[in-house]
Write a protein that holds these residues in place. Structure first.
Motif, PDB file in Angstrom:
ATOM      1  N   HIS A  39      -1.411-107.379  21.745  1.00 45.76           N
ATOM      2  CA  HIS A  39      -2.613-108.125  22.098  1.00 45.76           C
ATOM      3  C   HIS A  39      -2.795-109.402  21.265  1.00 45.76           C
ATOM      4  O   HIS A  39      -3.805-110.099  21.424  1.00 45.76           O
ATOM      5  CB  HIS A  39      -3.839-107.230  21.933  1.00 45.76           C
ATOM      6  N   GLY A  40      -1.856-109.692  20.383  1.00 48.46           N
ATOM      7  CA  GLY A  40      -2.011-110.859  19.529  1.00 48.46           C
ATOM      8  C   GLY A  40      -3.181-110.728  18.580  1.00 48.46           C
ATOM      9  O   GLY A  40      -3.833-111.718  18.225  1.00 48.46           O
ATOM     10  N   ALA A  41      -3.486-109.489  18.175  1.00 46.34           N
ATOM     11  CA  ALA A  41      -4.625-109.213  17.299  1.00 46.34           C
ATOM     12  C   ALA A  41      -4.213-109.305  15.836  1.00 46.34           C
ATOM     13  O   ALA A  41      -3.029-109.391  15.496  1.00 46.34           O
ATOM     14  CB  ALA A  41      -5.194-107.829  17.601  1.00 46.34           C
ATOM     15  N   GLY A  42      -5.208-109.249  14.958  1.00 47.32           N
ATOM     16  CA  GLY A  42      -4.927-109.206  13.533  1.00 47.32           C
ATOM     17  C   GLY A  42      -4.447-107.828  13.117  1.00 47.32           C
ATOM     18  O   GLY A  42      -4.542-106.855  13.876  1.00 47.32           O
ATOM     19  N   LEU A  43      -3.931-107.742  11.895  1.00 45.23           N
ATOM     20  CA  LEU A  43      -3.395-106.485  11.377  1.00 45.23           C
ATOM     21  C   LEU A  43      -4.117-106.142  10.077  1.00 45.23           C
ATOM     22  O   LEU A  43      -4.208-106.980   9.173  1.00 45.23           O
ATOM     23  CB  LEU A  43      -1.893-106.619  11.135  1.00 45.23           C
ATOM     24  N   LEU A  44      -4.653-104.915  10.003  1.00 43.33           N
ATOM     25  CA  LEU A  44      -5.298-104.392   8.793  1.00 43.33           C
ATOM     26  C   LEU A  44      -4.349-103.390   8.158  1.00 43.33           C
ATOM     27  O   LEU A  44      -4.254-102.253   8.623  1.00 43.33           O
ATOM     28  CB  LEU A  44      -6.617-103.704   9.151  1.00 43.33           C
ATOM     29  N   SER A  45      -3.637-103.780   7.117  1.00 39.46           N
ATOM     30  CA  SER A  45      -2.670-102.895   6.472  1.00 39.46           C
ATOM     31  C   SER A  45      -3.372-102.079   5.392  1.00 39.46           C
ATOM     32  O   SER A  45      -3.579-102.545   4.263  1.00 39.46           O
ATOM     33  CB  SER A  45      -1.515-103.708   5.874  1.00 39.46           C
ATOM     34  N   LEU A  46      -3.742-100.854   5.749  1.00 36.78           N
ATOM     35  CA  LEU A  46      -4.427 -99.966   4.812  1.00 36.78           C
ATOM     36  C   LEU A  46      -3.403 -99.353   3.860  1.00 36.78           C
ATOM     37  O   LEU A  46      -2.269 -99.093   4.227  1.00 36.78           O
ATOM     38  CB  LEU A  46      -5.155 -98.864   5.573  1.00 36.78           C
ATOM     39  N   GLY A  47      -3.829 -99.133   2.638  1.00 32.51           N
ATOM     40  CA  GLY A  47      -2.911 -98.545   1.674  1.00 32.51           C
ATOM     41  C   GLY A  47      -1.723 -99.427   1.370  1.00 32.51           C
ATOM     42  O   GLY A  47      -0.612 -98.936   1.112  1.00 32.51           O
ATOM     43  N   ALA A  48      -1.928-100.748   1.389  1.00 33.98           N
ATOM     44  CA  ALA A  48      -0.809-101.675   1.199  1.00 33.98           C
ATOM     45  C   ALA A  48      -0.196-101.572  -0.188  1.00 33.98           C
ATOM     46  O   ALA A  48       0.957-101.961  -0.383  1.00 33.98           O
ATOM     47  CB  ALA A  48      -1.276-103.110   1.450  1.00 33.98           C
ATOM     48  N   THR A  49      -0.952-101.049  -1.153  1.00 37.21           N
ATOM     49  CA  THR A  49      -0.432-100.960  -2.514  1.00 37.21           C
ATOM     50  C   THR A  49       0.220 -99.608  -2.800  1.00 37.21           C
ATOM     51  O   THR A  49       0.802 -99.424  -3.870  1.00 37.21           O
ATOM     52  CB  THR A  49      -1.559-101.201  -3.533  1.00 37.21           C
ATOM     53  N   SER A  50       0.105 -98.649  -1.864  1.00 39.93           N
ATOM     54  CA  SER A  50       0.811 -97.387  -2.051  1.00 39.93           C
ATOM     55  C   SER A  50       2.308 -97.622  -1.834  1.00 39.93           C
ATOM     56  O   SER A  50       2.712 -98.618  -1.228  1.00 39.93           O
ATOM     57  CB  SER A  50       0.305 -96.337  -1.056  1.00 39.93           C
ATOM     58  N   THR A  51       3.134 -96.687  -2.294  1.00 41.84           N
ATOM     59  CA  THR A  51       4.580 -96.874  -2.178  1.00 41.84           C
ATOM     60  C   THR A  51       5.008 -97.023  -0.724  1.00 41.84           C
ATOM     61  O   THR A  51       5.714 -97.961  -0.346  1.00 41.84           O
ATOM     62  CB  THR A  51       5.323 -95.694  -2.824  1.00 41.84           C
ATOM     63  N   GLY A  52       4.531 -96.103   0.137  1.00 40.57           N
ATOM     64  CA  GLY A  52       4.900 -96.172   1.542  1.00 40.57           C
ATOM     65  C   GLY A  52       4.340 -97.394   2.231  1.00 40.57           C
ATOM     66  O   GLY A  52       5.031 -98.078   2.992  1.00 40.57           O
ATOM     67  N   GLY A  53       3.062 -97.702   1.943  1.00 39.16           N
ATOM     68  CA  GLY A  53       2.431 -98.860   2.568  1.00 39.16           C
ATOM     69  C   GLY A  53       3.053-100.159   2.129  1.00 39.16           C
ATOM     70  O   GLY A  53       3.283-101.070   2.935  1.00 39.16           O
ATOM     71  N   PHE A  54       3.376-100.264   0.839  1.00 34.45           N
ATOM     72  CA  PHE A  54       3.981-101.483   0.313  1.00 34.45           C
ATOM     73  C   PHE A  54       5.356-101.710   0.923  1.00 34.45           C
ATOM     74  O   PHE A  54       5.683-102.816   1.357  1.00 34.45           O
ATOM     75  CB  PHE A  54       4.087-101.382  -1.210  1.00 34.45           C
ATOM     76  N   ASN A  55       6.150-100.651   1.001  1.00 32.44           N
ATOM     77  CA  ASN A  55       7.495-100.784   1.555  1.00 32.44           C
ATOM     78  C   ASN A  55       7.475-101.096   3.050  1.00 32.44           C
ATOM     79  O   ASN A  55       8.439-101.649   3.584  1.00 32.44           O
ATOM     80  CB  ASN A  55       8.287 -99.494   1.309  1.00 32.44           C
TER      81      ASN A  55
END
Length: 406
Positions: free
Chosen positions: A192-208
């Protein structure tokens, strides 16, 4: 030329220990948004939860309506609206009303629903949540643009559905999709060309997963004739800062272990291993949380920028690890000493200071010459016999010494 400013804000679930007065807890969440507005933060996203007792806000729309009346500048988003829980027309109508009431300050964050217990109470199979999010988003996007939609599903129906009011924001309110480790949110955002909210971006899985999820979003965008905008990419992570690391560590003794307990025992997300001897140190060592100084916070944001190759906003995961006074101080320290580094707020100030310093000798000489000329003018008008000896000495050059240090 100055580039785009990195934006800052908070993702407010919120998290409140079970022993607190819930009425006062929600009031403090409103006060936090007001405080952020005063400090110049850009965004606040408000969660939706219906069980487990810690994350108290059931209707982000109601909260946003109240917060909008108490603030002037900060943008307010649903963080996030759980799409399987709502008939799309009703949800679109509420968001569109907020778009008008806030004069375009509202943002629409969406997701499948974070707590399985919420879905269980409504008889929604967890296996259907992500499919229902995708289906709801397919009709919400055109509805929020003022279009007419007909759609029949096994869980909702639209027959020539259309919002009564055209959107205040054009073409519609900003939409952002929650994403963690899996590609579900990234795929929906790209479609949809929407924005992205990356939750937990600082966790190991989220960061990777940062770079890979963005790549997924871009791939989906190309397939559906859309484009992804890094300015609409928001990364979420927990921080608490103080003047020293020792003070920050002392501050979080107030509530961090309760927060860890909630995630491990209730939300079933073991952020810290159950056998960790020191949960606070384990959280810091994992890299997920910053508990330290403004310099530590800046280093983490730079790390995220390097890994992601660029994003538009960093959001604190609001957590109430510290008491209210220390929490407010943390947000203030960040606004004063961290945000300016990533927003080029002091580039011209530094250039101006450097320019004046490098020309100090010339400016000092011109100033002394101007003062001396005015004294000479005065002597010519009044006569030198009427001038004090020290002024005569200044004119003769004894007092016109070189600038200090030269």
């Amino acid at each position: 030329m100055l580039g785009e400013k990195l934006r800052f804000g908070a993702f407010i679930a919120p998290f409140h220990p079970i022993e607190e007065n819930p009425t006062l807890a929600i009031q403090r969440d409103l006060e936090l948004v007001q405080w952020m507005d005063q400090l110049g933060y850009d965004e606040a996203w408000i969660g939706e939860h219906h069980s487990a007792a810690y994350e108290l806000i059931a209707s982000p729309e109601v909260f946003i309506a109240a917060a909008a009346e108490r603030t002037k500048h900060i943008r307010l988003g649903t963080g996030v609206s759980s799409l399987p829980y709502h008939h799309p027309l009703m949800l679109a109508d509420r968001i569109n009303q907020l778009d008008h009431m806030t004069r375009g300050r509202v943002m629409f964050g969406v997701g499948p629903g974070a707590l399985v217990s919420d879905a269980f109470m409504m008889g929604i199979p967890p296996s259907k949540q992500r499919d229902r999010m995708d289906e709801a988003l397919d009709v919400l996007v055109p509805l929020l643009r003022g279009e007419t939609v007909t759609h029949k599903s096994d869980w909702f129906e639209l027959a020539n559905a259309r919002l009564q009011m055209t959107p205040y924001s054009r073409p519609s309110v900003e939409i952002a999709v929650a994403s963690q480790v899996s590609p579900t949110g990234a795929r929906a955002a790209g479609k949809h060309g929407a924005g992205l909210l990356s939750l937990g971006a600082t966790s190991t899985g989220g960061f990777n997963a940062l770079a890979s999820n963005w790549a997924v979003a871009e791939e989906q965008a190309r397939e559906h004739g859309q484009t992804m905008d890094r300015r609409a990419w928001r990364l979420v992570g927990p921080m608490h800062i103080a003047e020293t690391r020792e003070q920050a560590m002392a501050d979080v003794r107030f509530g961090l272990e309760k927060w860890i307990y909630y995630f491990r025992e209730i939300a079933n997300l073991p952020i810290v291993p159950a056998d960790a001897e020191n949960p606070v140190e384990a959280l810091i060592n994992s890299g997920m949380a910053v508990i330290g100084t403004p310099d530590d916070a800046a280093a983490k944001i730079q790390q995220l920028l390097d890994e992601s190759k660029g994003f538009g906003a960093f959001l604190f995961m609001a957590h109430n690890w510290a008491d209210w006074t220390a929490t407010k101080k943390s947000y203030e320290l960040f606004a004063r000493y961290v945000a300016p580094r990533f927003q080029d707020l002091n580039v011209n100030r530094q250039a101006s200071m450097d320019w004046v310093k490098s020309n100090k000798a010339e400016f000092t000489g011109q100033m002394q010459a101007a003062v001396g000329a005015r004294i000479v003018q005065h002597m010519m008008e009044k006569g030198s016999e009427n001038i004090r000896p020290e002024i005569v000495e200044m004119i003769t050059g004894a007092a016109a010494a070189k600038p200090p240090g030269e």
